[in-house]
Design a protein around this motif. Structure first.
Motif, PDB file in Angstrom:
ATOM      1  N   LEU A  89     -70.520 -13.751  12.036  1.00 17.58           N
ATOM      2  CA  LEU A  89     -69.295 -13.712  12.843  1.00 17.58           C
ATOM      3  C   LEU A  89     -69.397 -12.680  13.965  1.00 17.58           C
ATOM      4  O   LEU A  89     -68.952 -12.939  15.090  1.00 17.58           O
ATOM      5  CB  LEU A  89     -68.081 -13.426  11.953  1.00 17.58           C
ATOM      6  N   LYS A  90     -70.001 -11.530  13.676  1.00 18.22           N
ATOM      7  CA  LYS A  90     -70.173 -10.509  14.713  1.00 18.22           C
ATOM      8  C   LYS A  90     -71.094 -11.019  15.821  1.00 18.22           C
ATOM      9  O   LYS A  90     -70.806 -10.861  17.009  1.00 18.22           O
ATOM     10  CB  LYS A  90     -70.741  -9.225  14.104  1.00 18.22           C
ATOM     11  N   TYR A  91     -72.199 -11.651  15.436  1.00 19.73           N
ATOM     12  CA  TYR A  91     -73.119 -12.193  16.427  1.00 19.73           C
ATOM     13  C   TYR A  91     -72.425 -13.263  17.272  1.00 19.73           C
ATOM     14  O   TYR A  91     -72.551 -13.273  18.497  1.00 19.73           O
ATOM     15  CB  TYR A  91     -74.360 -12.799  15.757  1.00 19.73           C
ATOM     16  N   ALA A  92     -71.699 -14.154  16.620  1.00 22.17           N
ATOM     17  CA  ALA A  92     -71.015 -15.231  17.337  1.00 22.17           C
ATOM     18  C   ALA A  92     -70.012 -14.669  18.336  1.00 22.17           C
ATOM     19  O   ALA A  92     -69.929 -15.141  19.479  1.00 22.17           O
ATOM     20  CB  ALA A  92     -70.308 -16.151  16.344  1.00 22.17           C
ATOM     21  N   GLU A  93     -69.278 -13.652  17.940  1.00 21.61           N
ATOM     22  CA  GLU A  93     -68.302 -13.032  18.841  1.00 21.61           C
ATOM     23  C   GLU A  93     -69.005 -12.404  20.041  1.00 21.61           C
ATOM     24  O   GLU A  93     -68.607 -12.610  21.188  1.00 21.61           O
ATOM     25  CB  GLU A  93     -67.495 -11.967  18.095  1.00 21.61           C
ATOM     26  N   GLU A  94     -70.081 -11.660  19.789  1.00 22.52           N
ATOM     27  CA  GLU A  94     -70.816 -11.008  20.873  1.00 22.52           C
ATOM     28  C   GLU A  94     -71.484 -12.008  21.813  1.00 22.52           C
ATOM     29  O   GLU A  94     -71.602 -11.763  23.006  1.00 22.52           O
ATOM     30  CB  GLU A  94     -71.868 -10.057  20.296  1.00 22.52           C
ATOM     31  N   ALA A  95     -71.891 -13.167  21.276  1.00 15.63           N
ATOM     32  CA  ALA A  95     -72.581 -14.180  22.073  1.00 15.63           C
ATOM     33  C   ALA A  95     -71.620 -15.191  22.686  1.00 15.63           C
ATOM     34  O   ALA A  95     -72.049 -16.082  23.405  1.00 15.63           O
ATOM     35  CB  ALA A  95     -73.616 -14.899  21.204  1.00 15.63           C
ATOM     36  N   GLY A  96     -70.339 -15.054  22.381  1.00 15.72           N
ATOM     37  CA  GLY A  96     -69.357 -15.985  22.923  1.00 15.72           C
ATOM     38  C   GLY A  96     -69.426 -17.364  22.299  1.00 15.72           C
ATOM     39  O   GLY A  96     -69.064 -18.358  22.927  1.00 15.72           O
TER      40      GLY A  96
END
Length: 68
Positions: free
Chosen positions: A41-48
């Protein structure tokens, strides 16, 4: 609102990655599964990144798979 957890994910990885995941989970007082979810979830948020069902609700088109 809690997310519905109705999918299973099984992965194969190296002993080193598994050990790092366990260490991260322990540091955060989480289970390994919960830590994986947090990291994704953190990666997805940072990557848009956004799941297709969220995009469709927001009126956006579905993501083009294989466009990377």
């Amino acid at each position: 609102m809690p997310r519905l957890k109705d999918e299973t994910l099984s992965i194969r990885t190296s002993a080193q990655v598994k050990q790092l995941l366990k260490m991260a989970a322990e540091r955060e007082h989480r289970s390994v599964a919960s830590m994986m979810e947090v990291l994704v979830l953190k990666y997805a948020e940072e990557a848009g990144l956004m799941p297709d069902n969220k995009k469709n609700k927001a009126g956006e088109g579905a993501c083009n798979e294989g466009s990377q």
